[in-house]
Every structure is written in structure tokens, then in C-alpha cells.
Enzyme design. Structure first.
Site, PDB file in Angstrom:
ATOM      1  N   LYS A  13      36.009  21.767  40.329  1.00 39.65           N
ATOM      2  CA  LYS A  13      34.578  21.569  40.035  1.00 39.65           C
ATOM      3  C   LYS A  13      34.392  20.781  38.733  1.00 39.65           C
ATOM      4  CE  LYS A  13      33.853  26.049  39.887  1.00 39.65           C
ATOM      5  NZ  LYS A  13      35.186  26.619  40.172  1.00 39.65           N
ATOM      6  N   ARG A  87      26.572  31.732  41.076  1.00 41.85           N
ATOM      7  CA  ARG A  87      27.754  32.454  41.538  1.00 41.85           C
ATOM      8  C   ARG A  87      27.390  33.738  42.254  1.00 41.85           C
ATOM      9  NH1 ARG A  87      31.553  30.189  37.496  1.00 41.85           N
ATOM     10  NH2 ARG A  87      33.588  31.041  37.925  1.00 41.85           N
ATOM     11  N   ARG A 126      46.829  24.058  33.873  1.00 40.00           N
ATOM     12  CA  ARG A 126      45.684  23.363  33.277  1.00 40.00           C
ATOM     13  C   ARG A 126      45.663  23.449  31.747  1.00 40.00           C
ATOM     14  NH1 ARG A 126      39.838  25.036  35.082  1.00 40.00           N
ATOM     15  NH2 ARG A 126      40.695  27.103  34.661  1.00 40.00           N
ATOM     16  N   ARG A 160      43.089  27.966  28.460  1.00 40.56           N
ATOM     17  CA  ARG A 160      42.077  29.030  28.472  1.00 40.56           C
ATOM     18  C   ARG A 160      42.705  30.414  28.531  1.00 40.56           C
ATOM     19  NH1 ARG A 160      37.815  27.006  32.968  1.00 40.56           N
ATOM     20  NH2 ARG A 160      37.981  29.200  33.528  1.00 40.56           N
ATOM     21  N   ARG A 171      39.457  36.775  39.296  1.00 45.08           N
ATOM     22  CA  ARG A 171      38.443  35.723  39.491  1.00 45.08           C
ATOM     23  C   ARG A 171      38.295  35.403  40.971  1.00 45.08           C
ATOM     24  NH1 ARG A 171      41.095  31.728  35.409  1.00 45.08           N
ATOM     25  NH2 ARG A 171      39.714  30.091  36.171  1.00 45.08           N
TER      26      ARG A 171
END
Ligand code: AP5
Ligand code: MG
Length: 214
Positions: A13, A87, A126, A160, A171
Site C-alpha cells: 500500500k 480498517r 523492509r 519498524r 496484524r
């Protein structure tokens, strides 16, 4: 044009939103980025949500709807990209009401569909630039010069706190329980477009463009 990018953690996203910002002059509204900024600046709200985010759970609807309402007030001539919002069904209803109050509406909801198996690698690989927000990946999108952001030259590259397998599992659970019902919700409203998010980045970008323009 106002659009939502919908998808599981790591679906791409943020990556695709930045490309749309660059190419179409749209404004990216990422509730995840806003919440992380609140944590970094140490606001009371930021401190309140830190543990919830690190555990991979959703923060309250009230907080994120408030953040979005504040940004919508500023307007965006090229339109908004909602990244990671809504969400929950309550957030989706609230967004519809907020847009309607401004005489606007949603043009499309693009679901970036991915397989859970690919997400662990996407998430654990990431890192992002702390200065300009560019998103990288150890294997699929490394920086050209190690330790230096390609876009702004900053050396502030970071990972993160919720990018680990335990948080990702939580998640994903939150995504399937609370967010995936939005797929049916927007399908019923005739807004849903599905793009295969497992393709390479350029192909995903081309398919998102086709979904928006087609
Ligand atoms: P948020 O920041 O929104 O995280 P998320 O939804 O888990 O999604 P990610 O940002 O992890 O993934 P992404 O889809 O943006 O993928 P990316 O492009 O980076 O939310 C974080 C937390 O904040 C939540 O858990 C919650 O606590 C809270 N929160 C936020 N919004 C909320 C809301 N509305 N309500 C309640 N709580 C909320 O890509 C991932 C990696 O893959 C990158 O390394 C990238 O380079 C790579 N990649 C991308 N595309 C490709 C491709 N096509 N091929 C190969 N690699 C790719
Ligand atoms: Mg993101």
C-alpha cells in the site's frame, strides 16, 4: 479522485501510494505514518498508541477517524489516497460521512491481493528512510549505495518496531477479522478493483493505473 488502497500488512500500500503521489499529485493519507509520527514527536496520543501498535493490534476508531478528519480539512486538489484507512466497518462509514460532508465521494477501492506466505519476507526485509519516508526492501528494493537513501541522501534508514514475525501474525489476524469485511462492503458499493500484489512492483503499478483509469 479519492481512492483507498486496501490490503494486508506488507501488501504494498505504502509503496504504491508514493508512486501515485509522484505521478498524479495526489495526497497520501497513511494512518500508520501519522501514528508513527505522533510517537516520534512524543505526543500524549503517540505514547498511548505505541504499545498497541508494537503488538500489532488496531488503535481505536476514534483516534484514527480524528486524524483523517483533520487532514481532510486541508483539502487536496489531486485527491486523496487513503493508505491503511479505513480498517474497520465503523471507519469505512465514518469516511463516507466525512467525504459526503465535503460534497465528495470515493472513486475506487483498490485491493492489493497477496498471499500470506510472501508477507513474512516483505515485512522482515523492509526498511524506510526516516527523513523522506521512501520504502526499501533488503532483497527486492535495496538502496543503490548501502546505508544511503536514493531519494534524499539521508543515512537515517530504519526498521519498524512492529516488523517482526510475532507482530505480523497479530496484524494479519486483525486484518482478517476486522479489515477484510471491507472487501465485501466496497464490492457491494461497486467500488472494488482487485490487483495482484504479488507481481513485481512495476507490474503492480501498471495494474493499479489500469484499475483507476479503466
Ligand atoms: P500501517 O503502517 O498501515 O501498517 P500495515 O497495514 O501493517 O501495512 P504496512 O505499512 O506494513 O504494509 P504496506 O502495505 O504499506 O507495504 P509496503 O509498501 O511498506 O499500520 C501500522 C499499525 O498502525 C497497525 O498495526 C495499527 O496498530 C495502527 N493503525 C494504522 N492505521 C490504523 C487504522 N486505520 N485503524 C486502527 N489502527 C491503525 O511494502 C512492504 C515491503 O514490501 C517493503 O519493503 C517494499 O519495498 C516491499 N514491496 C512492496 N511491493 C512489492 C512488490 N510488488 N514486490 C516485492 N516487494 C515489494
Ligand atoms: Mg504502509
Amino acid at each position: 479522485m479519492n481512492i483507498i488502497l486496501l490490503g494486508a500488512p506488507g501488501a504494498g500500500k505504502g509503496t504504491q501510494a508514493r508512486i501515485l503521489v509522484e505521478g498524479r499529485g495526489m495526497v497520501q493519507l497513511s494512518t500508520g505514518d501519522m501514528l508513527r509520527a505522533a510517537r516520534t514527536s512524543g505526543t500524549e496520543m503517540g505514547q498511548k498508541v505505541a504499545a498497541v501498535m508494537d503488538a500489532g493490534q488496531l488503535v481505536t476508531d476514534e483516534i484514527v477517524i480524528g486524524l483523517i478528519a483533520e487532514q481532510l480539512e486541508k483539502g487536496a486538489t489531486g485527491g486523496f489516497i487513503f493508505d491503511g484507512f479505513p480498517r474497520t466497518l465503523a471507519q469505512a462509514d465514518a469516511l463516507g460521512d466525512l467525504l459526503a460532508a465535503k460534497g465528495e465521494s470515493l472513486d475506487a477501492v483498490v485491493e492489493l491481493r497477496v498471499d500470506d506466505e510472501a508477507l513474512v519476507d516483505r515485512i522482515t526485509g523492509r526498511f524506510t528512510c526516516g527523513n523522506c519516508g521512501e520504502v526499501y526492501h533488503d532483497r527486492t528494493k535495496p538502496t543503490k549505495v548501502a546505508g544511503t537513501c536514493d531519494v534524499c541522501g539521508s543515512h537515517d534508514l530504519k526498521r519498524r518496531a512492529d516488523d517482526n514475525e510475532d507482530s505480523l501474525r497479530q496484524r494479519l489476524l486483525e486484518y482478517y477479522k476486522k479489515t477484510s469485511p471491507l472487501i465485501g462492503y466496497y464490492h457491494a458499493k461497486g467500488k472494488l478493483k482487485v490487483v495482484d500484489g504479488l507481481q513485481d512492483m512495476a507490474k503492480v503499478t501498471a495494474d493499479v493505473a489500469a484499475a483507476l483509469d479503466g
